[in-house]
Design an enzyme around this catalytic site. Structure first.
Site, PDB file in Angstrom:
ATOM      1  N   ILE A 202       0.876  -1.185   0.000  1.00  0.00           N
ATOM      2  CA  ILE A 202       0.000   0.000   0.000  1.00  0.00           C
ATOM      3  C   ILE A 202       0.908   1.228   0.000  1.00  0.00           C
ATOM      4  CG2 ILE A 202      -1.620   1.363   1.452  1.00  0.00           C
ATOM      5  CD1 ILE A 202      -3.005  -1.113   0.333  1.00  0.00           C
ATOM      6  N   HIS A 203       0.776   2.097  -0.982  1.00  0.00           N
ATOM      7  CA  HIS A 203       1.600   3.312  -0.951  1.00  0.00           C
ATOM      8  C   HIS A 203       0.937   4.533  -1.583  1.00  0.00           C
ATOM      9  CE1 HIS A 203       2.463   2.216  -5.121  1.00  0.00           C
ATOM     10  NE2 HIS A 203       2.910   3.442  -5.290  1.00  0.00           N
ATOM     11  N   ARG A 204      -0.262   4.360  -2.171  1.00  0.00           N
ATOM     12  CA  ARG A 204      -0.888   5.503  -2.844  1.00  0.00           C
ATOM     13  C   ARG A 204      -1.270   6.573  -1.836  1.00  0.00           C
ATOM     14  NH1 ARG A 204       0.546   5.010  -7.903  1.00  0.00           N
ATOM     15  NH2 ARG A 204       0.005   2.973  -8.753  1.00  0.00           N
ATOM     16  N   ARG A 237       6.705   6.218   2.328  1.00  0.00           N
ATOM     17  CA  ARG A 237       5.538   7.101   2.508  1.00  0.00           C
ATOM     18  C   ARG A 237       4.547   6.467   3.491  1.00  0.00           C
ATOM     19  NH1 ARG A 237       2.248  10.632  -0.407  1.00  0.00           N
ATOM     20  NH2 ARG A 237       3.234  10.543  -2.436  1.00  0.00           N
ATOM     21  N   ASP A 281      -2.339  -1.546  -3.832  1.00  0.00           N
ATOM     22  CA  ASP A 281      -2.872  -0.400  -4.571  1.00  0.00           C
ATOM     23  C   ASP A 281      -1.905  -0.021  -5.683  1.00  0.00           C
ATOM     24  OD1 ASP A 281      -0.792   0.790  -3.193  1.00  0.00           O
ATOM     25  OD2 ASP A 281      -2.047   2.116  -1.992  1.00  0.00           O
TER      26      ASP A 281
END
Ligand code: UD1
Length: 365
Positions: A202-204, A237, A281
């Site tokens: 998950i990084h969006r 992030r 994502d």
């Protein structure tokens, strides 16, 4: 022939690797690294593992707001383009580095070739969508990875100069899968031999930078970890946001979740091929799940790869209207997901990395 390839972020190092190898055979490529990704495990590891030559230029721009980052890149790229006078600028994907190079080259009237042209999420809130659409519209050569991507280009009147090439990521996946073979050090290291696990990424920004969405994701992972081991390589992030929202320890203290540093291409390839399910994502991982014939759950507003959803191999959980992730819905789907597993060649035949340099050379000559 002189081509400048501009790279900057993790997925671009991967996508460029085989095309670059092809172009370098006759010394026809100069590479520029913008510095958008600079941590060793988001950048250097890919150059080492994927045998990509050291970039000819490293601009070292680093992280910043979108406008400042893109503007800094443009200023530095303009200097390089003016002094090197390339016949073409070759770009990949949809990052801020792609956009900066596309704007700079187009203002100097240098033709642009865009690899991975045409996928559309039809959501202008997504920064990558803006980057991709603008890059496509200023490119001379557009290399569409899928038929749907090509159709999207047609709809936007971009069919001149567009080619259906297949996806370079498939060639790379096949090449490294053969090369890696049965190696499984990461599986041993995580003590996963013979165990079923889900691979999570998950990084969006739309998932990580919203407290309620990130909390919903953490809750979802906690609940599914009761019946599945989870492996979760953390993008910086995501790690930063988990700490900021005081959610990090919830995952860290769960001994069924392997919270690990971002991985290089080889370890990810091994983890993808041995996983039971992928939850992500990332656009790239959605494709790699399909290549590896693994069910995929996508948590995002939309996908650039609707063909994987149409095939029933990828379930997408759009954010709801007020941009909120519905945890319960995702958990139900994970528990009942039964994909048809009728995989087709929607990403081509694995020859895109050969086809693209050929077209580029023909057009330049
Ligand atoms: C970028 C791309 C995204 C791609 C992703 C792959 C854009 C708009 N987004 O997102 O399309 O899927 O790369 O990973 O270009 N950071 C580090 N170390 C680094 C790089 C970044 O710690 O080497 C941290 C910084 O806090 C930075 C944040 O990660 O502010 C986000 O980095 P950025 O490059 O802006 O976007 P990504 O989320 O990585």
């Amino acid at each position: 022939m002189k081509i400048i390839t501009v790279l900057g972020a993790r997925p671009q190092f991967i996508k460029a690797s085989l095309v670059s190898k092809e172009l370098r055979k006759n010394n026809e490529e100069i590479t520029v690294h913008t510095g958008q990704h600079y941590d060793k495990n988001l950048s250097q590891v890919f150059f080492d593992e994927m045998e990509i030559l050291k970039p000819d230029y490293n601009m070292g721009i680093g992280s910043d707001s979108h406008a400042r980052q893109t503007a800094h890149m443009m200023i530095e790229l303009e200097k390089i383009f003016l002094s090197e006078t390339p016949q073409l600028v070759l770009l990949y994907g949809d990052t801020n580095s792609t956009l900066a190079a596309a704007l700079t080259a187009s203002k100097l009237n240098i033709p642009i070739a865009h690899v991975e042209a045409g996928p559309r999420m039809y959501d202008k809130r997504v920064p990558e969508e803006i980057n991709r659409v603008i890059t496509d519209h200023v490119s001379t050569l557009l290399f569409a990875p899928t038929q749907i991507s090509l159709n999207n280009l047609k709809k936007e009147d971009l069919i001149n100069g567009s080619y259906l090439t297949g996806d370079v990521m498939l060639d790379i996946f096949n090449y490294f899968t053969r090369k890696i073979g049965e190696k499984n050090e990461i599986i041993q290291k995580l003590n996963l031999e013979g165990k079923k696990y889900f691979l999570i990424t998950i990084h969006r920004a739309r998932n990580t930078d919203s407290f309620k969405n990130l909390k919903a994701i953490v809750n979802t992972l906690n609940i599914i970890s009761k019946s599945n081991i989870l492996v979760f390589p953390l993008h910086p992030r995501t790690e930063k946001c988990l700490h900021e929202y005081e959610l990090f320890n919830i995952l860290k203290n769960n001994n069924r979740i392997h919270l690990i540093n971002p991985l290089g291409y080889i370890d990810m390839n091994i983890l993808i091929r041995n996983a039971n399910m992928i939850i992500t994502d990332s656009g790239g991982l959605q494709k790699e799940a399909y290549f590896a014939k693994k069910p995929c759950i996508t948590i995002d507003t939309s996908t650039g790869w609707p063909e994987t959803v149409q095939q029933g191999e990828n379930l997408i959980f759009n954010h709801t209207q007020d941009d909120f992730i519905d945890s319960e819905n995702i958990i139900n789907a994970i528990n009942t997901f039964s994909p048809p597993r009728k995989y087709k060649n929607i990403f081509g035949e694995g020859r895109a990395s050969k086809i693209i340099p050929k077209i580029v050379k023909n057009v330049i000559n």
